[in-house]
Design a protein around this motif. Sequence first.
Motif, PDB file in Angstrom:
ATOM      1  N   PHE A 220       0.835  -1.206   0.000  1.00  0.00           N
ATOM      2  CA  PHE A 220       0.000   0.000   0.000  1.00  0.00           C
ATOM      3  C   PHE A 220       0.879   1.269   0.000  1.00  0.00           C
ATOM      4  O   PHE A 220       0.566   2.249  -0.688  1.00  0.00           O
ATOM      5  CB  PHE A 220      -0.917   0.010   1.235  1.00  0.00           C
ATOM      6  CG  PHE A 220      -1.802   1.220   1.319  1.00  0.00           C
ATOM      7  CD1 PHE A 220      -2.994   1.282   0.615  1.00  0.00           C
ATOM      8  CD2 PHE A 220      -1.422   2.317   2.104  1.00  0.00           C
ATOM      9  CE1 PHE A 220      -3.815   2.405   0.702  1.00  0.00           C
ATOM     10  CE2 PHE A 220      -2.229   3.435   2.191  1.00  0.00           C
ATOM     11  CZ  PHE A 220      -3.430   3.487   1.479  1.00  0.00           C
ATOM     12  N   ILE A 221       1.981   1.224   0.759  1.00  0.00           N
ATOM     13  CA  ILE A 221       2.891   2.382   0.835  1.00  0.00           C
ATOM     14  C   ILE A 221       3.639   2.565  -0.485  1.00  0.00           C
ATOM     15  O   ILE A 221       3.818   3.682  -0.962  1.00  0.00           O
ATOM     16  CB  ILE A 221       3.885   2.199   2.001  1.00  0.00           C
ATOM     17  CG1 ILE A 221       3.137   2.150   3.337  1.00  0.00           C
ATOM     18  CG2 ILE A 221       4.931   3.309   2.003  1.00  0.00           C
ATOM     19  CD1 ILE A 221       4.009   1.757   4.516  1.00  0.00           C
ATOM     20  N   ARG A 222       4.072   1.429  -1.050  1.00  0.00           N
ATOM     21  CA  ARG A 222       4.862   1.496  -2.287  1.00  0.00           C
ATOM     22  C   ARG A 222       4.052   1.995  -3.480  1.00  0.00           C
ATOM     23  O   ARG A 222       4.581   2.671  -4.363  1.00  0.00           O
ATOM     24  CB  ARG A 222       5.441   0.119  -2.617  1.00  0.00           C
ATOM     25  CG  ARG A 222       6.737  -0.200  -1.929  1.00  0.00           C
ATOM     26  CD  ARG A 222       7.421  -1.370  -2.604  1.00  0.00           C
ATOM     27  NE  ARG A 222       6.580  -2.553  -2.572  1.00  0.00           N
ATOM     28  CZ  ARG A 222       6.718  -3.547  -1.685  1.00  0.00           C
ATOM     29  NH1 ARG A 222       7.639  -3.458  -0.755  1.00  0.00           N
ATOM     30  NH2 ARG A 222       5.928  -4.603  -1.722  1.00  0.00           N
ATOM     31  N   LYS A 223       2.775   1.633  -3.525  1.00  0.00           N
ATOM     32  CA  LYS A 223       1.959   1.869  -4.724  1.00  0.00           C
ATOM     33  C   LYS A 223       1.968   3.313  -5.213  1.00  0.00           C
ATOM     34  O   LYS A 223       2.262   3.561  -6.395  1.00  0.00           O
ATOM     35  CB  LYS A 223       0.521   1.397  -4.465  1.00  0.00           C
ATOM     36  CG  LYS A 223      -0.341   1.394  -5.718  1.00  0.00           C
ATOM     37  CD  LYS A 223      -1.708   0.796  -5.410  1.00  0.00           C
ATOM     38  CE  LYS A 223      -2.578   0.786  -6.664  1.00  0.00           C
ATOM     39  NZ  LYS A 223      -3.917   0.202  -6.385  1.00  0.00           N
TER      40      LYS A 223
ATOM     41  N   PHE B  48       4.108   5.721  -4.669  1.00  0.00           N
ATOM     42  CA  PHE B  48       5.466   6.096  -5.067  1.00  0.00           C
ATOM     43  C   PHE B  48       5.816   5.511  -6.435  1.00  0.00           C
ATOM     44  O   PHE B  48       6.437   6.181  -7.269  1.00  0.00           O
ATOM     45  CB  PHE B  48       6.477   5.619  -4.016  1.00  0.00           C
ATOM     46  CG  PHE B  48       6.438   6.400  -2.742  1.00  0.00           C
ATOM     47  CD1 PHE B  48       7.071   7.623  -2.641  1.00  0.00           C
ATOM     48  CD2 PHE B  48       5.758   5.915  -1.637  1.00  0.00           C
ATOM     49  CE1 PHE B  48       7.034   8.360  -1.461  1.00  0.00           C
ATOM     50  CE2 PHE B  48       5.716   6.635  -0.450  1.00  0.00           C
ATOM     51  CZ  PHE B  48       6.351   7.859  -0.363  1.00  0.00           C
ATOM     52  N   ILE B  49       5.422   4.258  -6.641  1.00  0.00           N
ATOM     53  CA  ILE B  49       5.712   3.600  -7.922  1.00  0.00           C
ATOM     54  C   ILE B  49       4.969   4.292  -9.071  1.00  0.00           C
ATOM     55  O   ILE B  49       5.541   4.571 -10.121  1.00  0.00           O
ATOM     56  CB  ILE B  49       5.352   2.099  -7.856  1.00  0.00           C
ATOM     57  CG1 ILE B  49       6.364   1.351  -6.979  1.00  0.00           C
ATOM     58  CG2 ILE B  49       5.312   1.488  -9.258  1.00  0.00           C
ATOM     59  CD1 ILE B  49       6.043  -0.099  -6.742  1.00  0.00           C
ATOM     60  N   TRP B  50       3.678   4.593  -8.853  1.00  0.00           N
ATOM     61  CA  TRP B  50       2.901   5.245  -9.903  1.00  0.00           C
ATOM     62  C   TRP B  50       3.439   6.639 -10.199  1.00  0.00           C
ATOM     63  O   TRP B  50       3.478   7.076 -11.363  1.00  0.00           O
ATOM     64  CB  TRP B  50       1.429   5.330  -9.510  1.00  0.00           C
ATOM     65  CG  TRP B  50       0.685   4.057  -9.770  1.00  0.00           C
ATOM     66  CD1 TRP B  50       0.149   3.219  -8.846  1.00  0.00           C
ATOM     67  CD2 TRP B  50       0.419   3.461 -11.048  1.00  0.00           C
ATOM     68  NE1 TRP B  50      -0.439   2.141  -9.449  1.00  0.00           N
ATOM     69  CE2 TRP B  50      -0.290   2.264 -10.803  1.00  0.00           C
ATOM     70  CE3 TRP B  50       0.708   3.822 -12.355  1.00  0.00           C
ATOM     71  CZ2 TRP B  50      -0.712   1.425 -11.833  1.00  0.00           C
ATOM     72  CZ3 TRP B  50       0.297   2.990 -13.386  1.00  0.00           C
ATOM     73  CH2 TRP B  50      -0.408   1.807 -13.120  1.00  0.00           C
ATOM     74  N   LYS B  51       3.862   7.344  -9.160  1.00  0.00           N
ATOM     75  CA  LYS B  51       4.433   8.683  -9.360  1.00  0.00           C
ATOM     76  C   LYS B  51       5.725   8.591 -10.176  1.00  0.00           C
ATOM     77  O   LYS B  51       5.948   9.372 -11.121  1.00  0.00           O
ATOM     78  CB  LYS B  51       4.705   9.334  -8.007  1.00  0.00           C
ATOM     79  CG  LYS B  51       5.439  10.671  -8.078  1.00  0.00           C
ATOM     80  CD  LYS B  51       4.617  11.743  -8.769  1.00  0.00           C
ATOM     81  CE  LYS B  51       3.502  12.226  -7.868  1.00  0.00           C
ATOM     82  NZ  LYS B  51       2.755  13.345  -8.476  1.00  0.00           N
ATOM     83  N   SER B  52       6.575   7.636  -9.843  1.00  0.00           N
ATOM     84  CA  SER B  52       7.843   7.475 -10.560  1.00  0.00           C
ATOM     85  C   SER B  52       7.623   7.045 -12.009  1.00  0.00           C
ATOM     86  O   SER B  52       8.340   7.492 -12.907  1.00  0.00           O
ATOM     87  CB  SER B  52       8.723   6.441  -9.842  1.00  0.00           C
ATOM     88  OG  SER B  52       9.088   6.897  -8.569  1.00  0.00           O
ATOM     89  N   ILE B  53       6.639   6.184 -12.228  1.00  0.00           N
ATOM     90  CA  ILE B  53       6.326   5.759 -13.602  1.00  0.00           C
ATOM     91  C   ILE B  53       5.880   6.962 -14.434  1.00  0.00           C
ATOM     92  O   ILE B  53       6.289   7.120 -15.596  1.00  0.00           O
ATOM     93  CB  ILE B  53       5.251   4.657 -13.599  1.00  0.00           C
ATOM     94  CG1 ILE B  53       5.859   3.334 -13.106  1.00  0.00           C
ATOM     95  CG2 ILE B  53       4.656   4.470 -14.997  1.00  0.00           C
ATOM     96  CD1 ILE B  53       4.858   2.208 -12.964  1.00  0.00           C
ATOM     97  N   ARG B  54       5.064   7.830 -13.843  1.00  0.00           N
ATOM     98  CA  ARG B  54       4.635   9.044 -14.563  1.00  0.00           C
ATOM     99  C   ARG B  54       5.831   9.943 -14.880  1.00  0.00           C
ATOM    100  O   ARG B  54       5.928  10.508 -15.979  1.00  0.00           O
ATOM    101  CB  ARG B  54       3.588   9.808 -13.741  1.00  0.00           C
ATOM    102  CG  ARG B  54       2.207   9.151 -13.745  1.00  0.00           C
ATOM    103  CD  ARG B  54       1.135  10.142 -13.301  1.00  0.00           C
ATOM    104  NE  ARG B  54       1.289  10.518 -11.905  1.00  0.00           N
ATOM    105  CZ  ARG B  54       0.753   9.847 -10.887  1.00  0.00           C
ATOM    106  NH1 ARG B  54       0.031   8.746 -11.118  1.00  0.00           N
ATOM    107  NH2 ARG B  54       0.917  10.265  -9.643  1.00  0.00           N
TER     108      ARG B  54
END
Length: 292
Positions: A209-212, A214-220
């Motif tokens: 839940f915490i990673r999600k 951050f991962i989506w932000k970095s992918i963008r």
Amino acid sequence: MSSSFEKYQKRRLISSYISVVLSIGLVLFLLGLLGLLVLNTKKVADHFKEQIALTVYFKDTAKEVEINQLEKSLAMAEYTKSTHFVSKEEAAKTHAKEIGENFMDFLGYNPLQNSIDIYMKADYVSAEKVAEIAKDLSNKNFVDEVAYDKPLIALLNDNIKRISFWVLIISAIFLFIAVLLINSSIRLSIYAKRFTIKTMQMVGATKSFIRKPFIWKSIRLGIFGAFLAFLGMAGVLYYIDKSFPELQLLKDQLLIGLIFISILSLGILITWISTFFATQRFLNLKTDELYY
């Protein structure tokens, strides 16, 4: 006071995102150029190979019909890209222009011969194949000589093999460096939020839940960086196409599409992996270790 601090934090966050996007964009741009070079190495090499001419010189007794028949058969040969017939008169004019005076005024006759320049397809420009073609043409009784630059062909093929090998080595090294640079940019942006990560974990949020977010932000950010790289590459491709139209880079749309898709995929993949491991590191740290 609280409002000004929030504005400061927001500006700092935006500045961090911009620097990450620019870093990713620059690295992907350079990686895309290298990929373009690797995929077009053969095309560039073929272009230089096809500039080498095999010249067939005819005897003065050769009949016009024999020369015409040979020229037609050469035009249809599988190894021929193009042919150009050069009459002895045309050759004399060219030679006189090069040396700056008419040599026939001294000799009183034209010692040059009718000839055909054969430009072969790149796959046939090798020492063995060219020698075989030259031998076959030399056997014709109306052909006086078949000439070509044998050392140049050998040197060109050796250099192409050597350059291709080093381009692949450099590409592998550069890909490794690109991954490290993007990974460092992502880790620095997540480092600024390490306390937020630990706070969420302490109130019971799961690691996934915490990673999600951050991962989506970095992918963008990776996608934005890839689009910056696209703009840079489009400009470079346009410039190269204008400077070297014979390479016809813009006509190979499949190759360009493959490079652009690869850049976008790399931007997404590298940012996803980097973010996953960066957040995982801070999730596994103890609270006291966040200050170091």
